[in-house]
Each structure stands twice: as structure tokens, then as C-alpha cells.
Motif scaffolding. Structure first.
Motif, short mmCIF file in Angstrom:
data_model
loop_
_atom_site.label_atom_id
_atom_site.label_comp_id
_atom_site.label_asym_id
_atom_site.label_seq_id
_atom_site.Cartn_x
_atom_site.Cartn_y
_atom_site.Cartn_z
N ASN A 1 0.86 -1.18 0.00
CA ASN A 1 0.00 0.00 0.00
C ASN A 1 0.90 1.23 0.00
O ASN A 1 1.64 1.47 0.96
N VAL A 2 0.83 2.02 -1.07
CA VAL A 2 1.71 3.18 -1.23
C VAL A 2 0.88 4.38 -1.64
O VAL A 2 -0.01 4.27 -2.49
N THR A 3 1.16 5.54 -1.04
CA THR A 3 0.49 6.78 -1.41
C THR A 3 1.50 7.84 -1.84
O THR A 3 2.63 7.89 -1.34
N ALA A 4 1.06 8.66 -2.77
CA ALA A 4 1.74 9.91 -3.08
C ALA A 4 0.91 11.00 -2.42
O ALA A 4 -0.30 11.09 -2.67
N GLN A 5 1.52 11.78 -1.55
CA GLN A 5 0.72 12.71 -0.77
C GLN A 5 1.37 14.08 -0.62
O GLN A 5 2.60 14.22 -0.60
N SER A 6 0.51 15.06 -0.50
CA SER A 6 0.91 16.43 -0.19
C SER A 6 0.67 16.66 1.28
O SER A 6 -0.48 16.55 1.75
N SER A 7 1.71 16.94 2.03
CA SER A 7 1.63 17.00 3.48
C SER A 7 2.02 18.37 4.00
O SER A 7 2.93 19.01 3.48
N ASP A 8 1.32 18.81 5.04
CA ASP A 8 1.65 20.04 5.75
C ASP A 8 1.59 19.73 7.24
O ASP A 8 0.51 19.52 7.80
N GLU A 9 2.75 19.65 7.87
CA GLU A 9 2.81 19.30 9.28
C GLU A 9 3.13 20.53 10.14
O GLU A 9 3.73 20.42 11.21
N GLY A 10 2.71 21.71 9.62
CA GLY A 10 2.83 22.94 10.39
C GLY A 10 3.95 23.86 9.98
O GLY A 10 4.01 25.00 10.42
N GLU A 11 4.83 23.39 9.11
CA GLU A 11 5.98 24.21 8.71
C GLU A 11 6.08 24.34 7.19
O GLU A 11 7.17 24.55 6.65
N GLY A 12 4.97 24.21 6.50
CA GLY A 12 4.97 24.34 5.05
C GLY A 12 4.64 23.02 4.37
O GLY A 12 4.89 21.94 4.90
N ARG A 13 4.08 23.12 3.17
CA ARG A 13 3.64 21.93 2.45
C ARG A 13 4.79 21.30 1.68
O ARG A 13 5.65 21.99 1.13
N PHE A 14 4.79 19.95 1.61
CA PHE A 14 5.79 19.21 0.85
C PHE A 14 5.16 17.96 0.28
O PHE A 14 4.10 17.52 0.73
N TYR B 1 -3.23 16.53 5.31
CA TYR B 1 -2.66 15.66 4.30
C TYR B 1 -3.68 15.41 3.20
O TYR B 1 -4.87 15.27 3.46
N LEU B 2 -3.19 15.34 1.95
CA LEU B 2 -4.01 14.98 0.80
C LEU B 2 -3.24 13.90 0.06
O LEU B 2 -2.07 14.09 -0.31
N ALA B 3 -3.89 12.74 -0.18
CA ALA B 3 -3.15 11.60 -0.73
C ALA B 3 -3.97 10.85 -1.78
O ALA B 3 -5.20 10.81 -1.72
N VAL B 4 -3.25 10.25 -2.72
CA VAL B 4 -3.82 9.26 -3.65
C VAL B 4 -2.91 8.04 -3.58
O VAL B 4 -1.70 8.16 -3.39
#
Length: 300
Positions: A30-43, A291-294
Motif C-alpha cells: 500500500n503506497v500513497t503519493a501525498q501532499s503533506s503540511d505538518e505545520g511548517e509548510g507543504r511538501f 494531508y491529501l493523498a492518492v
């Protein structure tokens, strides 16, 4: 690296005995490509969501007894290949009969097992362990599973503390119905941890299937054994199938911290699906996260 090679060699050697005994080789990626923001900017990142493989089975003995076993490992196909890529999960040896089953080794606690399928975002960023304690896989443990009586069953896990200063722990759960909601439309559980991983915890769980909807709810109270700080929280979840797709949503609270998730799964085949989800956390004393993931999952 040598340890990883040895583990794989053992797995392959065991697989060669398929004709000699009851044995199943299984796993999922199970693998996702995701856009993450943990409080210090999106990556952007590529993540494995507890991809795993394992061996499990049983072997008939005399007098109605059978030996059971499972050896399971977590792998990360999104990370560098190194000796840390393989991590131990549930690994035990057991004995089953009319009395139920006893398992010795590393195993999910009774309280963790009691959640059933209510956590719709298990293994993702919104796994309930982000806000709640009690999701313990305990080593040095002995677990007993009762037979089912009129839909009721129970599990007790005894955790052996292997240091003189430590305390042995107990995790127990009483369950009713089918946690997969396949053989019944109701599942309910009440579970308790005493001195497990530094917490005393009580968790009540329930899930029903109504007009195609799967509606789940959980309540938990947890108290630190070192600080005696007690916290309460709840979770609600809903899933609804639409053809090959399943829509799902979940909301979880622990005091002033909360998280919301929404997602959709789409079946490409019996064992394969694509999915997308969004999760957002609002923390009282920490940075907020979203988090936003596919992703893609295949089971074997």
C-alpha cells in the motif's frame, strides 16, 4: 542487510513446505503519493502505509488439538533498501482446541484488537493512534482467545515485563458479533488495559450496518500511570458503497485535539484498489497538520 537476507531466505524455505502442512503466504503493498503540511509548510512525499508480508497457518495434532503460527513483517517499498526496511509485526506460536486458542510471542493487545474495522483510516495519517493511546503490539505476551458463545467471545493478553522495576500488564476485551459485518449486522466490544505501555485505558466500540451504511462509534478514557493525567475522547465513522467505490468519513476527538478525514476507495479487482483521502488535525498544544493523498493497494 544480512539479517534481511536471512529473513527472506527463511520465508522462501518455509514456502517450499506448502505441500507438507497448512500454510498461507500473504501480504499487501500500500503506497500513497501525498501532499503533506505538518505545520511548517507543504511538501510532497511518497509513503508506504504498513505494507507487509507474512506466513501463517495451522497443523493438526492429536486429540483435537492443532498448532497455529504467524510470522509477519512490515516493509517499506518507498524507502531506501537497508537493514531497517524489515520490521517485526505479529509473530507467535499457538495451540488451539475446543478450549479456544493460546498464543505466545508478539501480538496485538486485546484492546487494540477490539476496535474491529471501525477505524476506516487505519495505517494512514489519520490512524486512531495519532490521538489515542492503546494501539499496542506487545512483545513477551500470552494471549488467550475463547470460543464463540452465542456471538460473544473474549480475548485476554498478559504482558510480561522483563525488568525488575516494571509492572506486568493485562489487556482484556469482550466482543459481540462479527467485526467485518459479514455474518452479522452488529459488532460491539468493551476493552480494558491495565499497566500496558504506561497507560490504563477503557475503550467501548460499536458498529452497525443499516441500509448499506456502516456506522461506527468509539469512546475511550485513558490515564497515564506515571502522571495520573486522565483524558477522554470519542470517534465516529461512516462508510457507504456505491458500485465499485466506497465513500468514507471519520471524526476523532481527544480532549481539545481533533481530526477529520474523508476519502474514497475504488476496486480495480478482488485484491486491488485505488484510493484518495484528505485528513486534517487541529491540536491544542502542537502544530496543526493536514494531508491529501492518492494511492494504490494490492493484496496477495
Amino acid at each position: 542487510m544480512k539479517k534481511s537476507i536471512l529473513v527472506l531466505a527463511v520465508a522462501l524455505a518455509s514456502a517450499s513446505t506448502l505441500q507438507a502442512r497448512e500454510l498461507e503466504v500473504y501480504g499487501k503493498i500500500n503506497v500513497t503519493a501525498q501532499s503533506s503540511d505538518e505545520g511548517e509548510g507543504r511538501f510532497t512525499e511518497l509513503k508506504s502505509n504498513t505494507s507487509r508480508f507474512g506466513l501463517k497457518g495451522d497443523y493438526a495434532l492429536e486429540d483435537g488439538l492443532s498448532v497455529t503460527y504467524q510470522l509477519e513483517w512490515e516493509v517499506d517499498p518507498s524507502d531506501e533498501a537497508n537493514e531497517k526496511n524489515i520490521k517485526a509485526r505479529n509473530q507467535y506460536l499457538g495451540l488451539a482446541g475446543s478450549f479456544g486458542e493460546v498464543r505466545v510471542g508478539r501480538h496485538d493487545s486485546a484492546l487494540k484488537m477490539s476496535q474491529g474495522k471501525i477505524d476506516l483510516f487505519n495505517d494512514y495519517e489519520a490512524d486512531i493512534k495519532v490521538l489515542w493511546k492503546g494501539e499496542n503490539r506487545v512483545s513477551n505476551s500470552i494471549s488467550y482467545f475463547t470460543p464463540s458463545f452465542s456471538g460473544f467471545s473474549a480475548q485476554v493478553t498478559y504482558v510480561v515485563e522483563d525488568s525488575p522495576a516494571g509492572e506486568d500488564g493485562i489487556s482484556a476485551a469482550l466482543m459481540y458479533g462479527d467485526d467485518g459485518l459479514k455474518n452479522s449486522n452488529v459488532y460491539a466490544a468493551l476493552a480494558y488495559d491495565a499497566e500496558v505501555n504506561g497507560y490504563d485505558t477503557v475503550r467501548a466500540s460499536g458498529q452497525v450496518k443499516v441500509a448499506g451504511f456502516k456506522l461506527g462509534a468509539m469512546y475511550q478514557t485513558q490515564e497515564s500511570t506515571s502522571t495520573t493525567v486522565e483524558r477522554d475522547g470519542y470517534l465516529v465513522s461512516v462508510a457507504y458503497p456505491m458500485g465499485k467505490a466506497e465513500l468514507k468519513g471519520q471524526y476523532q476527538v481527544m480532549e481539545d485535539d481533533n481530526g477529520f478525514s474523508a476519502g474514497v476507495d475504488y476496486k480495480l479487482g478482488k485484491n486491488t484498489k485505488v484510493f484518495a483521502w484528505y485528513s486534517s488535525f487541529d491540536f491544542d498544544e502542537a502544530l496543526d497538520k493536514d494531508y491529501l493523498a492518492v494511492g494504490l493497494e494490492h493484496k496477495f
